[in-house]
Write a protein that holds these residues in place. Sequence first.
Motif, short mmCIF file in Angstrom:
data_model
loop_
_atom_site.label_atom_id
_atom_site.label_comp_id
_atom_site.label_asym_id
_atom_site.label_seq_id
_atom_site.Cartn_x
_atom_site.Cartn_y
_atom_site.Cartn_z
N GLY A 125 92.15 34.39 24.02
CA GLY A 125 91.42 35.44 25.20
C GLY A 125 90.59 34.71 26.09
N THR A 162 87.19 41.21 26.14
CA THR A 162 88.27 39.66 26.18
C THR A 162 89.48 40.39 26.24
N LEU A 163 90.08 39.64 27.18
CA LEU A 163 91.66 40.08 27.58
C LEU A 163 92.64 38.81 27.17
N TYR A 164 93.47 39.24 26.64
CA TYR A 164 94.58 38.35 26.22
C TYR A 164 95.87 38.38 27.15
N TYR A 165 96.55 37.30 26.87
CA TYR A 165 97.80 37.44 27.90
C TYR A 165 98.69 38.68 27.63
N ASP A 166 98.57 39.28 26.21
CA ASP A 166 99.35 40.38 26.27
C ASP A 166 98.75 41.73 25.94
N SER A 167 97.15 41.86 26.71
CA SER A 167 96.66 42.89 26.48
C SER A 167 96.81 43.90 27.51
N ILE A 196 96.83 48.80 28.03
CA ILE A 196 96.02 49.14 29.20
C ILE A 196 96.59 50.06 29.98
#
Lengths: 345, 381
Positions: A176, A269-274, A278
């Motif tokens: 993330g 914290t953002l991940y590639y799949d967040s 959202i």
Amino acid sequence: MNLQIATLLGQDGLTNGAIYALLALSILLVFTVTRILLIPLGEFVTFGALTMAAIQMGKLPQLEWLLLGLTCIDCSLDLYQQARSRFNRRKLQGVALKLGYAATLVILVHTLPLAELPMGAQILLTLALIVPLGPIMYRLFFQPLADAPSLVLLIVSIAVHVSMVGTGLLLFGPEGARTKPFSDSGFHLGSVMLKSQTLWVILVSIFLIVTLFIAFERTLYGKALRATAVNRMGARLLGISPVFAGKVTFALAAFIGSASGILIAPITTLYYDSGFIISLKGFVGAIIGGLVSYPLAAIGSVAVGMVEAFSMFWASGYKEIIVFTLIIPFLIWRSMTSHHVEDDE
Amino acid sequence: MPSKKMLSALFLSTSLIAPLANADIKIGVVSSSTGPIALVGIPQKNTVALLPTSIGGEKVSYISLDDGSDPTATVKAFKKLIDEEHVDAIIGPSGSGNAMAVIQFAAESGTPMLAPVGTAAVVLPMTEQKKWVFKTTQNDDLIAAAIVEQMKASGVKTIGLIGTADPYGENWAKVMTNLTEKAGIQIVASEQFQRQDTSMTGQSLKIIMTNPDAVLIAAPGSSSVMPQTTLKDQGYGGTIYQTHGAALDAFLRLGGKAVEGTILAASSMLVLDEVPDSVSKEIATKYIADYKKLYGEVPATFGGNVYDAGLLLENAIPNALKSGKPGTAEFRSALRDTLEISKEVPSTQGVYNMTPADHSGFDERGRIMITVKDGKWALLK
């Protein structure tokens, strides 16, 4: 539960709600104009946040290659089409312009001292990298089957979403990221500490929503899009190009998506799949608005954010269930009050 | 994606080579190099290239598959490895849930499975099926015991728990409930969150309301950062403990100032320079150097778990070769029996001593207390 906690939770809900509202508006906009449920919208959010984070760390975002690659495919398709009819000077210029734009960005990203840029420039660069992906995406994946049934468009949309998540993993890795806040200051409201980033999110969201509203009410292009949304065939008869409308809405969606990503990246914290979860909450907001009403969708999204914040406090394990269960009473209410029109296209 | 292409090329080449090189030892590797737990799976997949290529005079070939973090895909990959490739052992999968889903298939076909997963549920309680599973990581309770001991020593009376709503977080909540009860520490708040949550305000407020002496955050990978930054932002002043799930460099990078002073128990791989010399230290140093040469970055400890599986196999295969040829049921069964009596096998993270009852086999040499000091991992003194 005392006032202080309620304020903190309310502030949290409002921040998230503002982001959901922005996303709900883009989903609505894209859906009414093109009949596409834009599932990959969440990926624009994560791409925006992760690109910004990469730039701040001084790493190459890698996204420039995706942009260049897709632009090349787009341009070769254009050239192929023209070769079959006849070459048109203006269209050739357009191709050259697109290629030039992508190439310039690749050079810029590789030569600029990314980490040292002022934050405004970093944001501009991120937007410049991501927003063009919207229209290109429309051109490559949706334009060839613009007249297909909504279900086909939905399936293509899911496919694009899945491949974008994979691309995100490839470009940004599984870890993330979060970015630096726009400013470090905070201020006190009574006994509660408010972070300035929260204010940024809410102000920018309101600004974007108001700008969109004015653009749709007052400008010719905005009115053209609205006309397409109301009646596609009628708009076409009056000379509004559906291809143009599609590209513009996708560009807007990409812009709103990546802007939302940049806005929330400092607080989470953002991940590639967040992105999916959202945009799904934005979608719940849009459903509350019945996929037609912009103000209702915005209010619904803020409600989603609030419900999320307070359920996080009372029953953290059931938060997602509570949020997504919200959709059921609204669907029932909708199906009882609105009478169904068979959409035979 | 290119990795898919590479995989299919790999299938093709292995299926072509297979009839020619029948006597080779074949090891299957299943990792989650895409999907939600890619963070764990990618270093594991990368480590395959560093596994021993020749054991006991026999060539070893590896067949590496990706399960996309999806348990159904893990089952498919296992079936393929067992039924089509006739592998002698399988290393993987990366996720706890994925591992639980395939134990049955490994046991039915009599294939030893070396699982580099966190949860102790894959080997405990021991059953007829789990006999075939060996866990190459420290059990949660081993790490938890160290943390609770440290809490007790520093006078912590009440703690708050924040864990992910998945097998990792849930198992930790369970383990901690047992251990703290014995140590006379009270859990005053227990909260859950999802890995992708964008806000943790509610949970952290609820914890702060109960004002515990310390908070333990049990979350795998970079998701362990957000609870901590939120707690700090809201002015929580107590000690924050993390599990070995946070033992990543990304944790330091994402957390910045907020993770300063965090205490966690993890393998010594993080602070190699500070620990006294041992065989484990040598192995870990070599592994990290080799990995860095190949990929240009330091591996996460998850990769070490696969490397250790290779070491266990390297230790057990020569003995198993006496009982049968690779590719036969006798060989696999002998391999299992030998793995079960692995004695004092040093690895990157500690020393294995397997017994029929304990298929993880780490003792207190498998973990040390670590803290964050000036933005770096440091040995807790």
